[in-house]
Design a protein around this motif. Structure first.
Motif, PDB file in Angstrom:
ATOM      1  N   LEU A  39      -3.284   3.359   2.455  1.00 23.44           N
ATOM      2  CA  LEU A  39      -2.744   2.873   1.186  1.00 23.44           C
ATOM      3  C   LEU A  39      -1.647   1.869   1.496  1.00 23.44           C
ATOM      4  CD1 LEU A  39      -3.540   3.831  -1.696  1.00 23.44           C
ATOM      5  CD2 LEU A  39      -1.390   5.121  -1.704  1.00 23.44           C
ATOM      6  N   ILE A  42      -0.324   1.907   4.808  1.00 17.37           N
ATOM      7  CA  ILE A  42       0.242   3.168   5.322  1.00 17.37           C
ATOM      8  C   ILE A  42      -0.896   4.187   5.395  1.00 17.37           C
ATOM      9  CG2 ILE A  42       1.926   5.000   4.941  1.00 17.37           C
ATOM     10  CD1 ILE A  42       3.416   2.887   3.169  1.00 17.37           C
ATOM     11  N   ASP A  43      -0.910   4.918   6.500  1.00 13.68           N
ATOM     12  CA  ASP A  43      -1.968   5.894   6.707  1.00 13.68           C
ATOM     13  C   ASP A  43      -1.722   7.115   5.836  1.00 13.68           C
ATOM     14  OD1 ASP A  43      -4.047   7.400   7.853  1.00 13.68           O
ATOM     15  OD2 ASP A  43      -2.574   8.337   9.197  1.00 13.68           O
ATOM     16  N   VAL A  44      -2.605   7.375   4.891  1.00 15.21           N
ATOM     17  CA  VAL A  44      -2.502   8.602   4.082  1.00 15.21           C
ATOM     18  C   VAL A  44      -3.815   9.375   4.177  1.00 15.21           C
ATOM     19  CG1 VAL A  44      -0.731   7.802   2.485  1.00 15.21           C
ATOM     20  CG2 VAL A  44      -3.111   7.296   2.011  1.00 15.21           C
ATOM     21  N   SER A  45      -4.338   9.428   5.394  1.00 14.88           N
ATOM     22  CA  SER A  45      -5.620  10.097   5.593  1.00 14.88           C
ATOM     23  C   SER A  45      -5.532  11.564   5.213  1.00 14.88           C
ATOM     24  CB  SER A  45      -6.027  10.006   7.060  1.00 14.88           C
ATOM     25  OG  SER A  45      -5.965   8.677   7.472  1.00 14.88           O
ATOM     26  N   ILE A  46      -6.671  12.070   4.750  1.00 19.06           N
ATOM     27  CA  ILE A  46      -6.749  13.506   4.485  1.00 19.06           C
ATOM     28  C   ILE A  46      -7.146  14.183   5.792  1.00 19.06           C
ATOM     29  CG2 ILE A  46      -8.009  15.276   3.238  1.00 19.06           C
ATOM     30  CD1 ILE A  46      -8.247  13.166   0.969  1.00 19.06           C
TER      31      ILE A  46
END
Lengths: 262, 190
Positions: A39, A42-46
């Motif tokens: 996003l 920025i990494d907002v991986s699950i």
């Protein structure tokens, strides 16, 4: 000659290490990205950590919802549990902050449930313990720190700085005491986050080691670590609750300090 | 020697990459911070919206119900106490009434007894006086008779003794005199 032998030895050692089961009790703290999301760069991986947060909160909300599906004046077992959890947190707030602390009740109740259920669901075999991640506990600790500090300044204005100046001390001691007070204040989020993270990590590491020995020792030796692992799982369940309680009560203490400045 | 050192170095490098606390892997920080905050916010919302009001409602309802029950019990108790006091009062009144009735009966009985007694006494007194009267009358009559006889006897006797008739009135007077004399003697003798 020596080189050759050494090489052979090293190769042999490597081979043996490859063949034997490798003990890696920290393996289950590995965060694995399941759905990579980015996003705004920025990494907002699950990751598995995030998924287990959701599972823990799902169980918490599910149990509460189930207990309250048809509230009765004379409560059933699950309703009693739901009420008891609320009254438990209300009691902590009343004891540490007092009546005016009840306006922070939803916040503290959420925090308690979050930590408690993350701790406890982490004991399910094959699960992941989000509270064993320093960054998760750190997020809460920093959040609590910012919240209580903000509350202190909101309530007392610049007068809140007097928090770092202990009363009833000789002026000569102040140059020593004020830095200590400031450091201890700043250490709060660190101790808060590290306590929970370290407890969870240590407990699960010990369990991992015990399970490793149970799996690798011959049957006449395996019962010992297996027995320990059974007992220690129970202890871990207790620790999970105690740590959630400590996290909650310390949050209350910090909020109380902000409201009343000792 | 160098080879061993190399192998050890390699092993150390491998160790470092495979283990070491995974929690300190900075690569995973941003996503966990983000989702922790989001999850916490969602939990906070759901609890505030659904769970806490539900529990508070039922707790309040229970508190109110208990309070109602308590006040009702208190009311019932007060009522019972009132009834008990009333009962005691009535019992006392009844007892008093009974006592009064008993006393009245006793009075009536004694009055009746007195009446009967006095009636009887009166009657017996009347009878007695009648009998006495009768006796007196008989006595009088006997006395008169005796007196007449005595007069006749006296006339006869004097006639025979002195040959002189005494008049009836004189004789009467004499007898009268004798009788009074006798009565006086009798009284003196007593």
């Amino acid at each position: 000659m020596t080189m050759l032998i050494a090489n052979a030895l090293a190769a042999g050692a490597a081979e043996a290490a490859e063949a034997a089961p490798k003990m890696d009790p920290l393996h289950h703290f590995q965060v694995i990205k399941v759905i990579p999301i980015s996003l705004f760069g920025i990494d907002v991986s699950i990751s598995n950590s995030v998924i287990w947060i959701w599972i823990a909160l799902g169980i918490a909300l599910g149990l509460l919802r189930y207990g309250l599906r048809a509230p009765q004046l004379v409560p059933g077992r699950m309703q009693s549990m739901a009420e008891a959890s609320l009254l438990f947190v209300r009691g902590i707030i009343n004891d540490t902050i007092g009546k005016e602390g009840q306006k922070f009740f939803p916040l503290i109740f959420s925090l308690f449930l979050f930590v408690l259920f993350c701790n406890v669901t982490g004991l399910i075999p094959g699960s992941f313990t989000p509270t064993s991640q320093l960054v998760v506990t750190g997020t809460f600790a920093v959040g609590v720190f910012i919240f209580s500090t903000g509350l202190g300044f909101y309530k007392h204005g610049t007068h809140y700085f007097k928090f770092f100046v202990p009363g009833g001390l000789p002026v000569l001691l102040l140059p020593l005491m004020v830095p200590i007070e400031i450091i201890s204040y700043l250490a709060r989020p660190v101790s808060l986050s590290v306590r929970l993270f370290a407890n969870m990590t240590a407990g699960h590491t010990v369990l991992g080691v015990l399970f490793f020995f149970t799996a690798t020792l011959p049957w006449f030796g395996a019962w010992l670590p297996f027995g320990f692992s059974v007992v220690f799982t129970a202890v871990e369940g207790f620790i999970g609750f105690i740590q959630a309680y400590i996290f909650t009560i310390l949050t209350c203490v910090y909020i109380n300090d902000a409201l009343h400045m000792h | 020697m160098i080879a061993i050192a190399h192998a050890a170095e390699g092993a150390a490098a491998g160790h470092a990459s495979s283990s070491g606390l995974p929690q300190f892997d900075v690569l995973n920080f941003s996503s966990q911070i983000f989702w922790t905050i989001v999850s916490f916010a969602v939990l906070l919302y759901l609890l505030t919206r659904f769970v806490i009001p539900a529990i508070n409602a039922i707790l309040d309802a229970r508190g109110k119900s208990i309070e109602d029950d308590l006040s009702q019990a208190k009311k019932a108790r007060e009522e019972a106490e009132k009834i008990l006091a009333n009962y005691h009062k009535e019992l006392g009144a009844a007892r008093q009434e009974a006592g009064k009735i008993l006393e009245q009966a006793r009075l009536e009985a004694s009055r009746l007894r007195e009446q009967v007694k006095s009636e009887l006494e009166q009657e017996s007194a009347k009878k007695k006086s009648a009998a006495l009267e009768e006796i007196e009358l008989a006595k009088q009559r006997v006395i008169e008779e005796i007196k007449g006889l005595a007069v006749d006897l006296a006339i006869d006797a004097t006639h025979k003794l002195i040959g002189k008739a005494v008049t009836k009135t004189d004789a009467n007077k004499m007898v009268e005199q004798v009788m009074t004399q006798l009565k006086d003697d009798q009284q003196r003798a007593h």
